[in-house]
Design an enzyme around this catalytic site. Structure first.
Site, PDB file in Angstrom:
ATOM      1  N   HIS A 372     -27.696  -5.541 -14.984  1.00 38.73           N
ATOM      2  CA  HIS A 372     -28.593  -4.560 -14.384  1.00 38.73           C
ATOM      3  C   HIS A 372     -28.381  -4.480 -12.886  1.00 38.73           C
ATOM      4  O   HIS A 372     -28.388  -3.405 -12.298  1.00 38.73           O
ATOM      5  CB  HIS A 372     -30.049  -4.964 -14.632  1.00 38.73           C
ATOM      6  N   ARG A 476       0.538   1.519   1.366  1.00 37.63           N
ATOM      7  CA  ARG A 476       1.167   0.321   1.941  1.00 37.63           C
ATOM      8  C   ARG A 476       0.992  -0.834   0.951  1.00 37.63           C
ATOM      9  O   ARG A 476       0.001  -1.548   0.999  1.00 37.63           O
ATOM     10  CB  ARG A 476       0.521  -0.034   3.278  1.00 37.63           C
ATOM     11  N   CYS A 681       4.116   9.682   8.489  1.00 38.89           N
ATOM     12  CA  CYS A 681       2.991   8.847   8.069  1.00 38.89           C
ATOM     13  C   CYS A 681       2.588   7.849   9.144  1.00 38.89           C
ATOM     14  O   CYS A 681       1.708   7.018   8.919  1.00 38.89           O
ATOM     15  CB  CYS A 681       3.280   8.155   6.742  1.00 38.89           C
TER      16      CYS A 681
END
Ligand code: PEP
Ligand code: MG
Length: 748
Positions: A372, A476, A681
């Site tokens: 829960h 990466r 990048c």
């Protein structure tokens, strides 16, 4: 002979065994189970496990099926001795049709192994760490196939992770007095079970239960017990109402479920009335609370209705809150920003409370309500993990930790680099704007620029999706290796890559192979190099460790089945190097096809352009590869020969250097000439002046940290590609850094 299918079943059966082992205490029994199962599945006469003894540095026979049982614990081999020792030394499998003809063959007396001709030895290793060997032998020559080798390797991979935990588990079972290695108890990275995904960085704060164990501290005698109790009652009422009010709408229904029943109970005259009666009969307030709460708990837990039984949690929770208020605990309204709470048992309302107090994350170390709690924690967006035992983790108040509740890792005293990644990821998560549908950016004159995300940890994928990245431009892959300072197995890597591929769906997914070396070092496993940036870095490391490289490629290709998978090689300096790397992909593809495992069959293969040599050869490379990605971070460093971590020269690290602009213009031109897709990048892809320049050169794809994507999208919207072309032409003609700066300033 076992079929291929049998071998796959065998791998499963061993992995099942490994998970069962966690519940066992006897390693020898476990190892014996493993060799028995393997021998049966492979129908081999012999199966044995040798483990490396750290003190003697020799391989000891720890379990066997087929050899003389008396040799277990008695037979030792040096690393490099015999076929088994050679497999361990060279970290490669050795399969012999006729073992006796191998010059390395060493007959071990007393084992009666001379009768077995077929020999298959695979090392059990974790990255470059040698753990032992798995050996199968058979009377009939030439019994084992390549598939058997593969299966045994997969099992060895599975065993490696389990065996790594064995030492730790043995210690736990040994009890505190016998613990051998205190270092193991303070592992820098503590594995745990993710309960609610997310990232959290903060200092540890223990949430102490107020049950019997802290009784002493509650022996407060109030002048007027009844008044003290009534005040506590009132404070509790006020808090419950306040918490409900403070919680945002998203979880109001949830909070209501918890707190409405608490309030109801609290306001029930019967409940508080019984406490007051007990006080009037002479009980102290805290005893009265415990007594009545205990009575209710007993009553409710005797119910046959499970829903009623669950209510005991609410009662105990409420009782604890009353006790805290009786004691006048200050943390009821405290701010928990910057804190990671660790608790043995937590009630749902505790979780809601700490969430309302802006806790960063939660570590649970026991308790029965975990399922829960996990659901609740997810709704509350509180990163949470489960830890088997707080003692094992040895976490103290004030210890700085970074929790990766995606992967189930707690990093103790994380290095700055890890901390930074986590902070960025968390901030990006919190500072999110509205969710953007995946879409490219558009210049003011309608030219589209693909926006991809750089991903370091899995959480970045979520942010990438939210900011509308159309794919992953750089994963990466070294990150999981670095944060654990370890080499994840093929199965572990597969799981990580698969989490990315299943989340991204249609977009391109660029997985970069391991880029370690330079400043990305493993503390223990890599040799010290006098000049690591010019040493065994990136693709050089992978090519020097083919077993690791192939393992990673297998994981990538398997996870990429059905996706737009692209594999990117870092630090490529020549066409030759690219061909070597590609050769590995081809070989792994052939193996996977042989094994019948689902995998991506035609991944695009690309290179990072980050070395001056790659710029010089950019035309040839562009003709050869499927795509290119400019790693400007390293490119600037190598082009200018400046280590930006060296404060004596850091000011010379100048991405706006004429050499950098010309190199970029040149590589983009090469790519366009050959129709090879090219992207950037490195961090320069987030710099507005650089973006203008790159668009002017014809670049139409940028990959950046997802948190930066919204700003890049806005910057692109202000750029006209035709003006950018003019800007790029002017910049590439400028002779100095100053002149470049002036030209950029002029355009602002
Ligand atoms: C780069 O060098 O620009 C790059 C993106 O790679 P990394 O920062 O991982 O070295
Ligand atoms: Mg790089």
């Amino acid at each position: 002979m076992a079929t291929r299918r049998d071998n796959i079943e065998l791998v499963w059966s061993i992995s099942e065994l490994s998970s069962l082992f966690e519940k066992k205490t006897n390693i020898d029994g476990f190892l014996q189970d493993v060799v028995d199962r393997i021998a049966e599945h492979m129908q081999s006469d012999v199966c044995s496990i040798y483990l490396l003894d750290e003190t003697t540095r020799s391989l000891m026979l720890r379990a066997t099926r087929g050899l003389d049982p008396a040799s277990v614990g008695a037979v030792h081999l040096d690393v490099g001795e015999g076929i088994t020792g050679t497999a361990v030394k060279e970290l490669r499998p050795i399969r012999e049709a006729r073992a006796s003809r191998n010059p390395d063959y060493k007959y071990i007396p007393d084992t009666r192994e001379e009768q077995y001709e077929s020999f298959l030895a695979v090392p059990i290793r974790r990255g470059l760490n040698r753990i032992g060997a798995l050996v199968a032998q058979h009377r009939r020559p030439d019994q084992f196939t390549r598939q058997d080798t593969r299966a045994l390797q997969a099992i060895a991979g599975q065993l490696a992770s389990t065996l790594e935990n064995v030492e730790m588990l043995m210690e736990l079972h040994a009890g505190p007095g016998d613990r051998v290695s205190p270092a193991a108890a303070r592992l820098p990275t503590i594995p745990c079970h993710p309960a609610s995904e997310g990232i959290a960085v903060g200092s540890i704060m223990h949430l102490h239960p107020l049950d019997g164990s802290t009784e002493g501290s509650l022996e407060l005698v109030h002048d007027d017990e009844e008044r003290a109790f009534r005040e506590a009652l009132e404070r509790t009422d006020g808090q419950l109402e306040a918490i409900q009010r403070e919680l945002d709408e998203r979880i109001a229904d949830l909070a209501n479920l918890i707190f409405a029943s608490h309030l109801l109970m609290l306001r029930d005259e019967e409940f508080s009335g019984q406490m007051i009666s007990a006080i009037r009969d002479g009980a102290r307030a805290h005893d009265a609370i415990r007594q009545i709460v205990g009575r209710y708990v007993d009553l409710l837990s005797a119910s046959t209705n499970p829903r009623t039984r669950e209510k005991t949690h609410d009662i105990r929770d409420l009782g604890q809150r009353l006790l805290r208020n009786l004691r006048g605990d200050a943390d009821e309204h405290g701010d928990l920003r910057g804190r990671v709470v660790i608790a043995h048992e937590m009630f749902p309302s505790d979780l809601v409370r700490v969430s309302a107090q802006h806790v960063e994350g939660v570590i649970l170390t026991g308790g029965g309500t975990t399922a829960h709690l996990s659901i609740l924690a997810r709704s509350l967006e509180v990163p949470a993990v489960l830890l088997r035992s707080a003692d094992d983790a040895d976490l103290h108040d004030g210890d700085l930790v970074a929790i990766d509740a995606y992967e189930g890792l707690i990093h103790r005293d994380p290095p700055d680099a890890v901390l930074e990644q986590f902070r960025l990821a968390r901030e990006a998560h919190r500072g999110e704007g509205a969710r953007v549908a995946p879409s490219p950016a558009t210049t003011s004159n309608g030219v589209r620029v693909e926006l991809l995300a750089n991903v370091n940890i899995l959480h970045d994928v979520e942010v990438a999706v939210r900011v509308g990245a159309t794919g992953i431009g750089l994963y990466r892959s070294e990150f999981p290796f670095l944060v654990r300072n370890d080499f994840p197995s093929e199965a572990e890597q597969y799981r990580i890559y698969h989490r990315i591929t299943e989340r991204i769906g249609d977009g391109p997914i660029v997985l970069r192979t391991l880029d370690v070396g330079g400043d990305k070092l493993f503390s223990d496993t890599q040799h010290l190099e006098s000049n690591p940036f010019l040493g065994l870095r990136g693709i050089r490391f992978s090519l020097a460790h083919p077993e690791l490289f192939d393992e990673q490629l297998r994981a990538m290709l398997r996870a990429g089945a059905g996706c737009d998978l692209r594999i990117l090689f870092p630090m490529i300096s020549s066409v030759d190097e690219f061909r070597l790397a590609k050769g590995h992909v081809d070989a792994v593809l052939a193996d996977l096809a042989d094994e019948g495992l689902p995998h991506h069959r035609e991944p695009r293969l690309g290179i990072m352009v980050e070395l001056p040599s790659a710029i010089e050869c950019s035309d040839d490379l562009a003709a050869e590869v499927d795509f290119m990605s400019v790693g400007s971070n390293d490119l600037v460093m190598y082009l200018l020969a400046v280590d930006r971590a060296n404060e004596q020269v850091e000011s010379l690290y100048e991405p706006h250097h004429p050499a950098v602009f010309r190199a970029l213009a040149r590589v983009i031109a090469s790519a366009r000439r050959h129709g090879t897709p090219i992207s950037i990048c490195g961090e320069a892809g987030g710099d507005p002046a650089m973006i203008r320049f790159l668009i002017g050169c014809g670049l139409r794809s940028i990959s950046a940290d997802p948190a930066r994507i919204p700003a890049i999208r806005s910057a692109i919207a202000t750029i006209s590609s035709t003006e950018a072309e003019d800007f790029a032409r002017r910049i590439t003609a400028l002779p100095t850094v100053d002149a470049v700066a002036a030209c950029i300033a002029e355009r602002r």
